[in-house]
Design an enzyme around this catalytic site. Structure first.
Site, PDB file in Angstrom:
ATOM      1  N   ASP A 277      35.474  33.983  29.451  1.00  9.98           N
ATOM      2  CA  ASP A 277      36.784  33.353  29.333  1.00  9.98           C
ATOM      3  C   ASP A 277      37.192  32.803  30.689  1.00  9.98           C
ATOM      4  O   ASP A 277      37.234  33.537  31.671  1.00  9.98           O
ATOM      5  CB  ASP A 277      37.795  34.399  28.845  1.00  9.98           C
ATOM      6  CG  ASP A 277      39.016  33.765  28.226  1.00  9.98           C
ATOM      7  OD1 ASP A 277      39.414  34.198  27.146  1.00  9.98           O
ATOM      8  OD2 ASP A 277      39.562  32.824  28.837  1.00  9.98           O
TER       9      ASP A 277
ATOM     10  N   ASP B 106      37.684  26.683  26.591  1.00 12.95           N
ATOM     11  CA  ASP B 106      37.615  27.546  27.777  1.00 12.95           C
ATOM     12  C   ASP B 106      37.055  28.939  27.509  1.00 12.95           C
ATOM     13  O   ASP B 106      37.230  29.831  28.329  1.00 12.95           O
ATOM     14  CB  ASP B 106      38.999  27.663  28.422  1.00 12.95           C
ATOM     15  CG  ASP B 106      39.948  28.502  27.584  1.00 12.95           C
ATOM     16  OD1 ASP B 106      39.708  28.618  26.372  1.00 12.95           O
ATOM     17  OD2 ASP B 106      40.921  29.033  28.136  1.00 12.95           O
ATOM     18  N   GLU B 107      36.396  29.143  26.373  1.00 10.16           N
ATOM     19  CA  GLU B 107      35.810  30.465  26.134  1.00 10.16           C
ATOM     20  C   GLU B 107      34.556  30.353  25.290  1.00 10.16           C
ATOM     21  O   GLU B 107      34.392  29.412  24.504  1.00 10.16           O
ATOM     22  CB  GLU B 107      36.826  31.411  25.485  1.00 10.16           C
ATOM     23  CG  GLU B 107      37.024  31.164  24.018  1.00 10.16           C
ATOM     24  CD  GLU B 107      38.097  32.070  23.422  1.00 10.16           C
ATOM     25  OE1 GLU B 107      37.839  33.261  23.265  1.00 10.16           O
ATOM     26  OE2 GLU B 107      39.178  31.555  23.118  1.00 10.16           O
TER      27      GLU B 107
END
Length: 410
Positions: free
Chosen positions: A8, A103-104
């Site tokens: 993350d 974003d992860e």
DNA sequence: TCTGGGGTCCTAGGACCC
DNA sequence: TCTGGGGTCCTAGGACCC
């Protein structure tokens, strides 16, 4: 037994902005729009979070809480570039990567020991590689399930690594609040609270039967999650399996609510074009078309129509959407948001009809050309305006109300 | 102080079929 | 002149995630 990583990125959008402009570091920064605009916070720097600002908060609220914060529109294309960079690093460690969002990501690192060492060492190497390639901070959770790794990466923030040793999952989860479980939001949290369930430990002690009766299928999954298992739904799918989209949509919130018929229709056409361009990029055909209408005051409805045949042509979807709009928009009622959504994809075209086959191939040729131009010069600069006029002119006249904008004194 | 935009999954009722 | 049971598709809405 599997080894699953959850990666993350820390305050992703804000961190990319800081790379662009290092003077932003250490300041309250908010990405999402200006503090006076309609919209919500996409990302807030850690400094801004000290004021109680968090993502999904209305921008105007954030502005109230911290008037001197720096409000940025953001650079989505740039975030995507950095996201791709991160993905490249991840794929150099394991081929089994699922980008869960911009974003992860989840990674299946099972059997990678010989290459990268034991889990914790592998994670450190990965973490260093991400920093080296992007200059961005990230946090990594390690465990035997997606669920526990996800919760672990959250607890590992900022810029940390957390490994939940196999066999200790349930114990580690026990004292955490139920809302830490992905999928448990405000509503479920409240429902659980009313029966005295606050921590994961409480949940784990409940009878499966009881949860099934009370919350249905989701309750059963919840029972498994409390034990740290990827029970049910998306969490159960294999990492790196299939990431084809199941729906594509675009929506637009007006700066000011409007009842201008022409503006509303033009917006719908534009949204349809964006949706269909992306549909064709995937090589898909869609069968179900859905209109979303949000009125002044936030009341929201959706109206769907399944087509006889799947399509990838703008004309078909525009026609269906405008029809749905004409039959569901109370004339004169102010609109806050319009949305266009397509789903029920197939990857092959239906049999060309004798009636429309020739027209379809002409459209397809035209769309192919405009798609190319859009790829080259960007979206939004180009529309099949002339062609559209020819096709829709009659319909527009036939459907247009005599007085599209109601004025009080007329 | 009003509440974005892109998605996923689930539920539930009604139509329709056998 | 009262009313089954299962299956699938369609539609509308809602919870939730980033």
């Amino acid at each position: 037994m599997k080894t699953i990583f959850h990666i993350d990125m820390d305050a992703f959008f804000v961190s990319v902005e800081e790379l662009l402009d290092p003077s932003l570091k250490g300041k309250p920064v908010i990405v999402g729009g200006k503090g006076t605009e309609r919209g919500v916070v996409s990302a807030a720097s850690y400094e801004a979070r000290k004021y109680g600002i968090h993502s999904a908060m209305p921008l105007r609220t954030a502005h109230q809480l911290c008037p001197h914060a720096i409000f940025l529109d953001g650079h989505m294309h740039l975030y995507k570039e950095y996201s791709d960079k991160v993905e490249t690093v991840l794929r150099s460690f394991s081929p089994l990567v699922d980008m869960a969002s911009i974003d992860e990501a989840y990674m299946d690192m099972t059997g990678c020991e010989r290459l990268w060492g034991p889990p914790l060492q592998a994670a450190h190497r990965l973490h260093e590689a991400i920093t080296a390639k992007t200059n961005l901070n990230s946090s990594i959770g390690i465990s035997t399930s997606r669920l526990v790794s996800k919760i672990a990466s959250d607890q590992a923030k900022r810029n940390g690594i957390l490994w939940i040793v196999p066999g200790t999952e349930a114990n580690w989860l026990a004292p955490l609040e139920v809302k830490r479980i992905p999928g448990v939001g405000k509503v479920t949290e409240k429902q659980l609270a009313t029966i005295g369930i606050k921590r994961i430990r409480d949940l784990a002690q409940l009878d499966e039967r009881f949860l099934l009766d009370r919350f249905g299928k989701w309750g059963l999954a919840l029972a498994g999650k409390a034990q740290g298992k990827d029970a049910g739904g998306w969490f159960d799918s294999e990492i790196g399996s299939n990431d084809d989209p199941k729906s594509i949509s675009h929506e637009h919130t007006f700066t000011e609510d409007t009842a201008d018929y022409k503006q509303l229709r033009a917006t719908l056409v534009r949204l349809c074009e964006k949706v269909m361009k992306r549909l064709r990029d995937h090589g898909f055909h869609a069968r179900t078309v859905q209109l979303k209408l949000r009125f002044e005051g936030f009341e929201t409805i959706t109206r769907a129509k399944s087509l006889g045949d799947p399509t990838d042509i703008d004309r078909d979807v525009i026609e269906a959407i405008l029809n749905l709009f004409d039959t569901n928009w109370p004339k004169g009622r102010k609109v806050r948001l319009l949305g266009v959504h397509v789903s029920q994809f197939t990857d092959q075209a239906p049999q060309p009809s004798l009636l429309t086959g020739e027209a379809d191939s002409k459209w397809r040729a035209a769309l192919k050309a405009t798609d190319k131009l859009k790829d080259k010069y960007g979206e939004g600069t180009l529309h099949l305006g002339g062609a559209l006029k020819g096709v829709y002119k009659d319909r527009v006249h036939e459907a247009a109300p005599k007085d599209p904008i109601k004025k009080p004194n007329q």
